[in-house]
Design an enzyme around this catalytic site. Structure first.
Site, PDB file in Angstrom:
ATOM      1  N   HIS A 160      38.856  35.173  27.501  1.00 20.61           N
ATOM      2  CA  HIS A 160      39.539  35.909  26.674  1.00 20.61           C
ATOM      3  C   HIS A 160      39.280  37.958  27.869  1.00 20.61           C
ATOM      4  O   HIS A 160      39.954  38.579  27.281  1.00 20.61           O
ATOM      5  CB  HIS A 160      40.030  36.366  25.569  1.00 20.61           C
ATOM      6  CG  HIS A 160      40.583  35.640  24.778  1.00 20.61           C
ATOM      7  ND1 HIS A 160      41.664  34.567  24.367  1.00 20.61           N
ATOM      8  CD2 HIS A 160      39.767  34.106  24.458  1.00 20.61           C
ATOM      9  CE1 HIS A 160      41.508  33.230  24.095  1.00 20.61           C
ATOM     10  NE2 HIS A 160      40.869  33.614  23.711  1.00 20.61           N
ATOM     11  N   GLU A 294      41.728  40.887  47.937  1.00 25.66           N
ATOM     12  CA  GLU A 294      42.661  41.719  47.176  1.00 25.66           C
ATOM     13  C   GLU A 294      43.775  41.015  47.756  1.00 25.66           C
ATOM     14  O   GLU A 294      45.179  40.365  47.937  1.00 25.66           O
ATOM     15  CB  GLU A 294      43.158  43.085  47.223  1.00 25.66           C
ATOM     16  CG  GLU A 294      42.315  43.752  46.237  1.00 25.66           C
ATOM     17  CD  GLU A 294      41.900  45.274  46.360  1.00 25.66           C
ATOM     18  OE1 GLU A 294      42.708  46.184  46.786  1.00 25.66           O
ATOM     19  OE2 GLU A 294      40.913  45.787  46.351  1.00 25.66           O
TER      20      GLU A 294
END
Ligand code: ARG
Length: 463
Positions: A160, A294
């Protein structure tokens, strides 16, 4: 020139093709990339036609010599691609006819552009798969090198995106290795399905000529021939396989990229990338950005997009060949190029990673990352796990309240949480103790990561 624009199918037409339609239906500016495969397939076809007595030796000799000339002309960039000749198949045939005339007019005997393009695509894809598997292996080798270097470097493991348990960077890298290993397996497996020859299926139903399909398949290095002619010319599931495998690979690369991007951020500062692989900002002088990663993440969209593209192209096509299939090349080439570039880019980035070990070690101590080890300690002292969970939860609450890490809670306080807690607890609360204790198969302990690295090296060397 007048000769060149003569269409091989023009016999039944009384009007010239509309100029816009000519442009719209042409694929030559994309499929010229298949030229060498088309020539090779044609060589196989004419040799077989000679074998079965359709072409004489003299005709074959002429055709083969002319094919060589056409190949050189294409290689030297001397062919002007012409929309009126639609595609690479018609260009090559037209070149042959203008070079040697009648013998070349026999080349297309028993062949359709439908089985011809399916063959070209499979020949192309075979090479593409081999290149991709090689690129994956290069990346895997770089990952192993880095994993060996950092096999003892502790960092937080997350779930998480919250600190979960301490792990080593070597362990994380080996997760990446095995993900890539499965990608490689998927591509390797798909190769077998690609490596079957459709030539001889002709338009859709086979041929009345006594073609020797097995001869052609063998000449082109295929494992065999496709079983059903209708299927051979109409399905593009081998392209779907490829783009689907590529999509899964890209999802992996994208996740690796995302991790590195996060770890490079000023707030984490786990990783530094070499200047060589970063770019700057045109306005903010201080910036050093991980744009390459990216872009890998971004290009995942290109590949997923092509998966939807190819699935939609084949959906609901009536049997057998339809011109829709011409669009498969854009999807295939774009996907293959993106995958190969992304793999190279990732390899370069992996090589340029430097881990800030002091920072990752400190980070691993945060977030009460050894709370599970604390509970396991209690379990070893016969406390049922559910009770142990509760006890440690209380200890964590105490630590939060007093702004301490778990191993900073004084023993006087710690022992109040359970009578079984003894001073040896501190060994279990340290991050090194935690990592060392994860000795289950596939765990993060140094001995297990060593085994993973050894297995990985074996897998790579077997290939
Ligand atoms: N350029 C076509 C393609 O890429 C070749 C096959 C054309 N066949 C036909 N019957 N129009 O699919």
């Amino acid at each position: 020139m007048a000769k060149k624009t003569k269409k091989p199918w023009q016999g039944r037409f009384t009007k010239k093709t509309h100029q816009f339609v000519e442009k719209f239906t042409s694929s030559i500016h994309i499929d010229n990339r298949l030229a060498s495969y088309d020539i090779w397939g044609t060589e196989a076809h004419v040799k077989m036609l000679n074998e079965v007595g359709i072409l004489t030796n003299a005709e074959l000799k002429k055709i083969l010599a002319a094919l060589k000339k056409v190949e050189k002309k294409i290689h030297d960039g001397k062919i002007k691609w012409d929309d009126s000749l639609e595609d690479i198949h018609m260009h090559i045939e037209s070149e042959l006819i203008s070079l040697i005339g009648n013998a070349a007019k026999k080349v297309h005997t028993g062949r359709s552009r439908n089985d011809q393009i399916a063959t070209d695509m499979r020949l192309y894809l075979r090479d593409e798969i081999i290149d991709i598997v090689e690129s994956i292996i290069i990346l895997q080798k770089k990952i192993i090198n880095l994993a060996e270097k950092y096999q003892n470097s502790i960092m937080p493991g997350f779930t998480h995106l919250q600190v979960a348990q301490p792990v080593t960077f070597g362990f994380v890298l080996m997760a990446w290795f095995f993900m890539l290993e499965r990608d490689k397996e998927r591509f390797t497996f798909s190769f077998g399905r690609v490596n079957l020859c459709p030539l001889g299926a002709a338009a859709l139903s086979g041929s009345s000529h006594k073609l020797n399909r097995k001869y052609v398949a063998k000449f082109l290095g295929f494992d065999g021939v496709t079983d059903n002619s209708l299927d051979s010319v109409s399905d593009r599931d081998f392209v779907i396989d490829f783009i689907s495998n590529s999509s899964i690979l890209m999802s992996h690369l994208s996740r690796f990229a995302e991790e590195i991007i996060i770890w490079c951020s000023t707030m984490y500062n786990f990783i530094e990338l070499d200047d060589e692989v970063c770019t700057g900002s045109s306005i903010m002088p201080q910036k050093k950005n991980p744009d390459v990663l990216e872009l890998i993440r971004g290009k995942t969209g290109t590949v997923y997009g092509q998966l939807v593209n190819i699935l939609t192209i084949v959906k609901a096509q009536p049997f057998a060949y339809n011109r829709d299939n011409q669009e498969d090349k854009k999807a295939l080439f774009d996907c293959g190029d993106t995958i190969l570039n992304s793999l190279s880019a990732m390899s370069i980035c992996i090589d340029s990673i430097y881990l800030n070990e002091d920072i990752t070690k400190e980070a691993a101590k945060k977030g009460y990352s050894t709370a599970t080890d604390f509970a396991d300690y209690l379990v070893n002292k016969k406390v049922p796990f559910r009770d142990a969970h509760e006890i440690v939860g209380k200890a964590v609450a105490f630590a939060i309240k007093n702004n301490l890490n778990l191993d900073e809670i004084p023993f006087e306080n710690l022992k109040n949480f359970s009578p079984v807690i003894k001073k040896d607890i501190f060994k279990f609360l340290s991050i090194k103790g935690s990592v060392d204790s994860k000795k289950t198969l596939g765990g993060t302990s140094a001995s297990e990561v060593k085994k993973q690295i050894a297995k990985a090296k074996k897998l790579i060397n077997e290939k």
